[in-house]
Design an enzyme around this catalytic site. Structure first.
Site, short mmCIF file in Angstrom:
data_model
loop_
_atom_site.label_atom_id
_atom_site.label_comp_id
_atom_site.label_asym_id
_atom_site.label_seq_id
_atom_site.Cartn_x
_atom_site.Cartn_y
_atom_site.Cartn_z
N ASP A 45 22.87 72.45 -6.01
CA ASP A 45 21.73 72.49 -5.15
C ASP A 45 21.41 71.83 -3.72
O ASP A 45 22.72 71.03 -3.26
CB ASP A 45 20.58 71.98 -5.92
CG ASP A 45 19.53 72.53 -5.66
OD1 ASP A 45 18.97 73.11 -4.83
OD2 ASP A 45 18.39 72.81 -6.66
N ASP A 94 14.33 81.20 -5.10
CA ASP A 94 13.37 80.08 -6.60
C ASP A 94 12.06 81.45 -6.60
O ASP A 94 11.18 80.82 -7.67
CB ASP A 94 12.27 79.36 -5.13
CG ASP A 94 13.37 77.53 -5.40
OD1 ASP A 94 14.32 77.92 -6.20
OD2 ASP A 94 13.28 76.60 -4.84
C1 DGJ Z 1 15.20 73.78 -6.15
C2 DGJ Z 1 16.51 75.30 -6.85
O1 DGJ Z 1 16.45 76.34 -6.07
C3 DGJ Z 1 15.67 75.19 -8.10
O2 DGJ Z 1 16.21 77.17 -9.00
C4 DGJ Z 1 15.50 73.73 -9.32
O3 DGJ Z 1 16.96 74.02 -9.15
C5 DGJ Z 1 15.10 73.41 -8.50
N1 DGJ Z 1 15.56 73.16 -6.64
C6 DGJ Z 1 15.51 71.32 -9.22
O4 DGJ Z 1 14.64 70.60 -8.50
#
Ligand code: DGJ
Length: 729
Positions: free
Chosen positions: A463, A530
């Site tokens: 991430d 997301d």
């Molecule tokens: C952002 C990501 O896009 C989510 O899927 C998740 O992993 C969160 N971060 C976790 O902090």
């Protein structure tokens, strides 16, 4: 092969694409033509093409016309945006006039004809020098076997005084008839929104100053013939393959030229070359195609040919983020793993929240050790259980980041990126760890490596949750280091993969904030947004696939009520939309009913049966108007295809009309049948061709393409899956 000084033109052509480059010595190389395949043309024809493209002599203009080189040097009289810009501290050497002094062509079958050389796919390297400015440069043009072109440049300082690079972009000509521009923008959870405009005189400049590709990335910019769409119309596409700051533009000039250009966006003084040092631009990808699907195929085919491309069937994944968020409880997660395995999940991914002090998003980033408070026996009980259940284990990291509230920040405050004593504004309570600092890089490398050594981990969700703002290296007086940081990220990914064979990396950046073709050479999967609402994802998936093939896109199904939009959708719509990529589940399976579990397991079984096709076939996309989309994947051998007919909104048209079914072999016969119908609370308005037992209809590929079939009356947010199978004989 080194080309002699008599060679003036190089022509590469493969997969319906040609590129002709003027490499005559003493001048900068220029792209004369980029477009449809010219075939085996003679040197005379190529020379005539050069002459045919020279400016007429008109009032108040450069005598003899402007030469538009691939670096668009201002010294040639080009008054548009230059590709190369830089200077010495005393203000000299800012207008280089580079001349070719050596040309190398690396290709399988090179044909030399008088002043021209021709070849199929290959790599052309032109070296240039400007002795007055004390600079050398190089242009590399590659035509890849799939018809995708990539171009990069490098500049080297040969003088004793430093030379600061302000810009190094490559510039490609595009015909004026391509006067419609399509590119993309977006924001968090709403990425890859298409925007179209008519091109006028001036410069359409797109910049990413995020230190990552950006939610608002143009993705790939297309100039095309008016009205071009997925199926037709010549298009010229350009993409900057870089995951840091970048810039691309389309410029239309009064003198009757139009260019597409791109490169890295360098911050003030970011790249300063001492004597002998060079700076290399990222690869800039260029594609000429007939419609947007054809353009996507050239990119997909190339990515599929790379050694790092995922070769195994894409494992059905469960990611626990939307199920538990930071609330890690061993027993809950063990139970979740059992529920997942029971319905056929093959990879279990533990997301954010497992490491030291990470009880919420304000602390812990940088401390990549398992938190003993939450996981007293480490992750072993969970990892072992996941493996016993026959699943792979995946783990979340955010290697480039640091929380001020972390052991790492307390021990090494000077590793936090900043321009000086003042820290950058916070973003999700976090700061950026300076990976260009060797000790910081080694620390993170070792910490993640230790976790990967201790546990059998097949997959990392990598991430990256903030923009790089004031991204300076405190150890070097705060000088900007986005460039170095971006390269360090690639290096770290590559090192971990080399040390842990079989490890896959998913690139995530608050969803789809870092999706580009350079990242696609280092990561095997992308988290595209997301937002898992299938209604929103219809668009996000459709346009992410302009550059990313389905098997590299994480396409998940989440809980009925979407956590971001609040929209509630049927399981069949959520699952029906998630099958078109690398299928996953992001839903608390401990809260699902038996009926939901059984329906979900049917979709998972369907995906497993069909993933060989879904993850390798050719994409076809059609916008059918009235918020109706057709999304399909056709097997390379044209024996089978799956299509999704997706209705997003109700429209005044009660019926959806006749749907043309593209992509099949015109001369073969196919049985087209509804594969997964039903779904919504209401019945579909079924057309006659479905047949009594949903046996479908037999038609030729041509009849399906030209006449099509009557669409059922779908409800808003409903998908119908159709299957075409070639019939014997
Ligand atoms: C952002 C990501 O896009 C989510 O899927 C998740 O992993 C969160 N971060 C976790 O902090």
């Amino acid at each position: 092969m080194i080309l002699g000084p008599q060679t003036q033109l190089a022509h590469l052509h493969a997969s319906k694409t040609s590129i002709v480059i003027d490499v005559s010595s003493g001048r900068d190389p220029a792209i004369v033509y980029w477009g449809a395949d010219l075939g085996n043309v003679s040197s005379a024809v190529l020379e005539a093409m050069v002459r045919a493209g020279l400016d007429p002599t008109v009032g108040s203009s450069v005598d003899g016309g402007v030469r538009l080189g691939a670096l668009a040097l201002s010294s040639s009289g080009w008054s548009g945006r230059p590709g190369l810009a830089g200077h010495r501290d005393d203000g000299t050497a800012w207008a280089p006039a580079l001349g070719v002094d050596e040309v190398l062509l690396d290709a399988a079958e090179i044909v030399v004809d008088a002043a021209a050389v021709s070849a199929g796919a290959g790599r052309l390297r032109c070296s240039m020098v400007d002795p007055d400015c004390g600079l050398r440069a190089e242009l590399i043009v590659e035509l890849l076997a799939t018809g995708l072109i990539r171009v990069r440049a490098e500049v080297t300082n040969e003088a004793a005084e430093d030379w600061t690079v302000d810009e190094l972009a490559v510039v490609l000509p595009v015909p004026l008839q391509a006067d419609e521009l399509l590119d993309f923008s977006g924001r968090w959870s709403h990425e890859r929104v298409p925007q179209r405009r008519h091109l006028d005189l001036g410069n359409w400049l797109r910049e990413s100053r995020h230190g990552r590709t950006g939610f608002d990335s143009p993705t790939m910019s297309f100039c095309g013939e008016p009205g071009f769409d997925q199926a037709s119309g010549q298009v010229w596409g350009l993409h900057v393959g870089f995951s840091g700051n970048q810039r691309c533009w389309v410029e239309r000039r009064p003198e009757g030229r139009q260019v597409m250009a791109g490169g890295e966006l360098l911050l003030p003084g970011e790249v300063r070359l001492a004597q002998g040092q060079g700076y290399r631009s990222p690869w800039v990808y260029a594609v000429h195609a007939d419609g947007l699907d054809d353009a996507a195929h050239r990119v997909h085919d190339w990515l599929r040919s790379l050694p790092g491309h995922p070769a195994t069937p894409r494992p059905v994944t469960l990611n626990v983020w939307e199920a538990v968020y930071f609330d890690h409880d061993e027993q809950t997660l063990l139970s979740l793993a059992e529920r997942a395995a029971a319905i056929g999940v093959e990879r279990f991914v533990l997301d954010d929240g497992w490491f030291l002090g990470r009880r919420n998003d304000t602390a812990g980033l940088g401390d990549w050790v398992v938190d003993p408070q939450v996981w007293p026996a480490g992750l072993h009980p969970l990892v072992d259980h996941v493996h016993e259940l026959g699943m792979q284990f995946g783990l979340w990291f955010e290697p480039e980041m640091i929380n001020i509230d972390s052991e790492l920040a307390r021990a090494h405050p000077d590793w936090i990126m900043a321009t000086g004593a003042r820290l950058p504004v916070e973003w999700r309570h976090q700061q950026v760890l300076g990976l260009a600092i060797p000790e910081a890089f080694d620390h993170v490398h070792a910490a993640i490596g230790a976790i990967l050594d201790e546990y059998d981990i097949s997959y990392i969700k990598w991430d990256q949750n903030r923009d790089l703002i004031d991204a300076g290296d405190r150890q070097r007086g705060g000088r900007p280091v986005v460039h170095e940081q971006t390269l360090a990220c690639y290096r770290l990914m590559d090192a971990l993969r080399a040390e842990h064979p079989g490890l896959e990396i998913e690139s995530c950046s608050s969803g789809g904030g870092r999706i580009d073709l350079e990242m696609a050479r280092h990561a095997q999967r992308f988290w595209i947004s997301d937002c898992i609402d299938p209604h929103e994802r219809a668009q996000i998936m459709r346009w992410t696939e302009q550059i990313i093939p389905p098997e590299m896109m994480g396409t998940h199904l989440a809980s009925p009520r979407n956590s971001i939009t609040g929209r509630v959708s049927e399981l069949s719509f959520r699952a029906g939309m998630a099958i078109w990529g690398h299928f996953g589940v992001e839903w608390n399976l401990l809260e699902t009913t038996d009926d939901e579990m059984s329906r979900l397991s049917e979709w998972i079984a369907f995906y497993k049966d069909e993933r060989a096709l879904l993850c390798t076939g050719d994409l076809v996309r059609r916008d059918l108007g009235g918020a109706l989309l057709l999304h399909g994947v056709v097997a390379r051998d044209r024996l089978r295809a799956l299509y999704g007919l997706i209705r997003l909104e109700s429209t005044a048209l009660a019926q959806s009309g006749q749907v043309l079914i593209p992509g099949l072999d015109d001369h073969a016969s196919y049985r087209l049948r509804p594969r997964l119908v039903g779904n919504g609370p209401e019945r579909l308005g079924e057309p006659a061709w479905f047949g009594v037992d949903h046996e479908g209809i037999v038609m030729t590929g041509q009849a399906l393409r030209l006449h099509g079939v009557r669409a059922p009356q779908l409800l808003p947010d409903q998908i119908l899956i159709l299957e075409a199978t070639r019939t014997a004989g």
